[in-house]
Design a protein around this motif. Structure first.
Motif, PDB file in Angstrom:
ATOM      1  N   VAL A   3      14.283 -15.476  20.768  1.00  0.00           N
ATOM      2  CA  VAL A   3      15.655 -16.382  21.121  1.00  0.00           C
ATOM      3  C   VAL A   3      16.306 -15.556  20.104  1.00  0.00           C
ATOM      4  O   VAL A   3      16.163 -15.608  18.622  1.00  0.00           O
ATOM      5  N   ALA A   4      17.631 -15.361  20.344  1.00  0.00           N
ATOM      6  CA  ALA A   4      18.995 -14.927  19.385  1.00  0.00           C
ATOM      7  C   ALA A   4      19.264 -15.855  18.880  1.00  0.00           C
ATOM      8  O   ALA A   4      19.400 -16.974  19.210  1.00  0.00           O
ATOM      9  N   ARG A   5      19.487 -15.831  17.377  1.00  0.00           N
ATOM     10  CA  ARG A   5      19.943 -17.103  16.294  1.00  0.00           C
ATOM     11  C   ARG A   5      20.929 -16.369  15.431  1.00  0.00           C
ATOM     12  O   ARG A   5      20.800 -14.966  15.137  1.00  0.00           O
ATOM     13  N   ILE A   6      21.570 -17.334  14.777  1.00  0.00           N
ATOM     14  CA  ILE A   6      22.298 -16.817  13.867  1.00  0.00           C
ATOM     15  C   ILE A   6      21.785 -16.673  12.617  1.00  0.00           C
ATOM     16  O   ILE A   6      21.090 -17.745  12.203  1.00  0.00           O
ATOM     17  N   ASP A   7      21.644 -15.514  12.050  1.00  0.00           N
ATOM     18  CA  ASP A   7      20.768 -15.287  10.812  1.00  0.00           C
ATOM     19  C   ASP A   7      21.061 -16.491   9.717  1.00  0.00           C
ATOM     20  O   ASP A   7      22.158 -16.643   9.442  1.00  0.00           O
TER      21      ASP A   7
ATOM     22  N   THR B 240      20.728 -19.567   9.833  1.00  0.00           N
ATOM     23  CA  THR B 240      21.188 -20.861  10.363  1.00  0.00           C
ATOM     24  C   THR B 240      20.038 -21.265  11.243  1.00  0.00           C
ATOM     25  O   THR B 240      19.230 -20.797  11.647  1.00  0.00           O
ATOM     26  N   ARG B 241      20.430 -22.661  11.786  1.00  0.00           N
ATOM     27  CA  ARG B 241      19.655 -23.340  12.791  1.00  0.00           C
ATOM     28  C   ARG B 241      20.152 -22.891  14.248  1.00  0.00           C
ATOM     29  O   ARG B 241      19.685 -23.279  15.217  1.00  0.00           O
ATOM     30  N   TYR B 242      21.351 -22.211  14.334  1.00  0.00           N
ATOM     31  CA  TYR B 242      22.063 -22.026  15.417  1.00  0.00           C
ATOM     32  C   TYR B 242      21.436 -20.865  16.452  1.00  0.00           C
ATOM     33  O   TYR B 242      21.271 -19.922  16.054  1.00  0.00           O
ATOM     34  N   LYS B 243      21.204 -21.282  17.617  1.00  0.00           N
ATOM     35  CA  LYS B 243      20.817 -20.377  18.617  1.00  0.00           C
ATOM     36  C   LYS B 243      22.199 -19.805  19.208  1.00  0.00           C
ATOM     37  O   LYS B 243      23.281 -20.539  19.383  1.00  0.00           O
ATOM     38  N   VAL B 244      22.233 -18.477  19.369  1.00  0.00           N
ATOM     39  CA  VAL B 244      23.653 -17.891  20.229  1.00  0.00           C
ATOM     40  C   VAL B 244      23.799 -18.699  21.371  1.00  0.00           C
ATOM     41  O   VAL B 244      24.991 -19.155  21.638  1.00  0.00           O
ATOM     42  N   VAL B 245      22.924 -18.890  22.145  1.00  0.00           N
ATOM     43  CA  VAL B 245      23.331 -19.853  23.347  1.00  0.00           C
ATOM     44  C   VAL B 245      24.110 -20.968  23.144  1.00  0.00           C
ATOM     45  O   VAL B 245      24.553 -21.512  24.046  1.00  0.00           O
TER      46      VAL B 245
ATOM     47  N   GLY C  90      32.818 -14.379  11.368  1.00  0.00           N
ATOM     48  CA  GLY C  90      32.014 -13.341  11.471  1.00  0.00           C
ATOM     49  C   GLY C  90      30.889 -13.582  12.122  1.00  0.00           C
ATOM     50  O   GLY C  90      30.222 -12.781  13.110  1.00  0.00           O
ATOM     51  N   GLN C  91      30.155 -14.840  11.923  1.00  0.00           N
ATOM     52  CA  GLN C  91      28.796 -14.971  12.547  1.00  0.00           C
ATOM     53  C   GLN C  91      29.192 -15.312  13.965  1.00  0.00           C
ATOM     54  O   GLN C  91      28.452 -15.161  14.828  1.00  0.00           O
ATOM     55  N   ILE C  92      30.270 -16.105  14.293  1.00  0.00           N
ATOM     56  CA  ILE C  92      30.735 -16.637  15.608  1.00  0.00           C
ATOM     57  C   ILE C  92      30.957 -15.481  16.395  1.00  0.00           C
ATOM     58  O   ILE C  92      30.424 -15.164  17.650  1.00  0.00           O
ATOM     59  N   TYR C  93      31.961 -14.453  15.997  1.00  0.00           N
ATOM     60  CA  TYR C  93      32.116 -13.188  16.586  1.00  0.00           C
ATOM     61  C   TYR C  93      30.866 -12.552  17.140  1.00  0.00           C
ATOM     62  O   TYR C  93      30.788 -11.992  18.230  1.00  0.00           O
ATOM     63  N   SER C  94      30.123 -12.254  15.964  1.00  0.00           N
ATOM     64  CA  SER C  94      28.772 -11.652  16.243  1.00  0.00           C
ATOM     65  C   SER C  94      27.771 -12.161  17.331  1.00  0.00           C
ATOM     66  O   SER C  94      27.390 -11.619  18.335  1.00  0.00           O
ATOM     67  N   ALA C  95      27.795 -13.412  17.360  1.00  0.00           N
ATOM     68  CA  ALA C  95      27.234 -14.123  18.379  1.00  0.00           C
ATOM     69  C   ALA C  95      27.879 -14.178  20.017  1.00  0.00           C
ATOM     70  O   ALA C  95      27.118 -13.804  20.777  1.00  0.00           O
ATOM     71  N   LEU C  96      29.095 -14.028  19.705  1.00  0.00           N
ATOM     72  CA  LEU C  96      29.866 -13.776  21.139  1.00  0.00           C
ATOM     73  C   LEU C  96      29.728 -12.478  21.671  1.00  0.00           C
ATOM     74  O   LEU C  96      29.659 -12.363  22.739  1.00  0.00           O
TER      75      LEU C  96
ATOM     76  N   HIS D  91      24.589  -9.320  26.661  1.00  0.00           N
ATOM     77  CA  HIS D  91      23.391 -10.099  27.091  1.00  0.00           C
ATOM     78  C   HIS D  91      23.783 -11.208  28.106  1.00  0.00           C
ATOM     79  O   HIS D  91      22.952 -11.932  28.169  1.00  0.00           O
ATOM     80  N   THR D  92      24.778 -11.089  28.927  1.00  0.00           N
ATOM     81  CA  THR D  92      25.229 -12.087  29.668  1.00  0.00           C
ATOM     82  C   THR D  92      24.218 -12.770  30.552  1.00  0.00           C
ATOM     83  O   THR D  92      24.059 -13.856  30.628  1.00  0.00           O
ATOM     84  N   GLN D  93      23.668 -11.903  31.509  1.00  0.00           N
ATOM     85  CA  GLN D  93      22.817 -12.178  32.615  1.00  0.00           C
ATOM     86  C   GLN D  93      21.593 -13.064  31.931  1.00  0.00           C
ATOM     87  O   GLN D  93      21.300 -14.213  32.502  1.00  0.00           O
ATOM     88  N   ALA D  94      20.984 -12.455  30.960  1.00  0.00           N
ATOM     89  CA  ALA D  94      19.792 -13.096  30.461  1.00  0.00           C
ATOM     90  C   ALA D  94      20.211 -14.472  29.807  1.00  0.00           C
ATOM     91  O   ALA D  94      19.456 -15.366  29.819  1.00  0.00           O
ATOM     92  N   LEU D  95      21.373 -14.588  28.931  1.00  0.00           N
ATOM     93  CA  LEU D  95      21.795 -15.886  28.591  1.00  0.00           C
ATOM     94  C   LEU D  95      22.312 -16.817  29.498  1.00  0.00           C
ATOM     95  O   LEU D  95      21.940 -17.944  29.346  1.00  0.00           O
TER      96      LEU D  95
END
Length: 87
Positions: free
Chosen positions: A18-22, A24-29, A55-61, A67-71
């Motif tokens: 699962v993609a997460r923001i390093d 933090t507790r946040y998942k990209v999704v 920077g973290q937010i733009y990186s997640a976006l 990876h739009t389809q998978a997410l």
């Protein structure tokens, strides 16, 4: 907890992939779902989540953009589960 680096600054994959923001507790999704549901810009996501940097937010976006389809599959599954719990 083992993490795998990605080519995206601030985004890592946890032990389940699962993609997460390093760091933090946040998942990209999580951020993407809010952006889609509320129409929030990256700046508004920063207001709503002051513990994240732009920077973290733009990186997640950026990760989502590549990876739009998978997410989208994950977002739809989460929405269906949420709907089922409400019934």
């Amino acid at each position: 907890m083992a993490q795998a680096q990605t080519p995206y600054a601030h985004v890592v994959l946890d032990e389940t992939g699962v993609a997460r923001i390093d760091g933090t507790r946040y998942k990209v999704v999580h951020l993407v779902a809010e952006r889609l549901a509320y129409g929030w810009s990256a700046e508004q996501l920063g207001v709503e989540h002051p513990d994240l940097t732009l920077g973290q937010i733009y990186s997640a976006l950026a990760y989502y953009a590549d990876h739009t389809q998978a997410l989208q599959v994950v977002i739809r599954a989460d929405a269906a589960l949420s709907t089922a719990r409400k019934q």
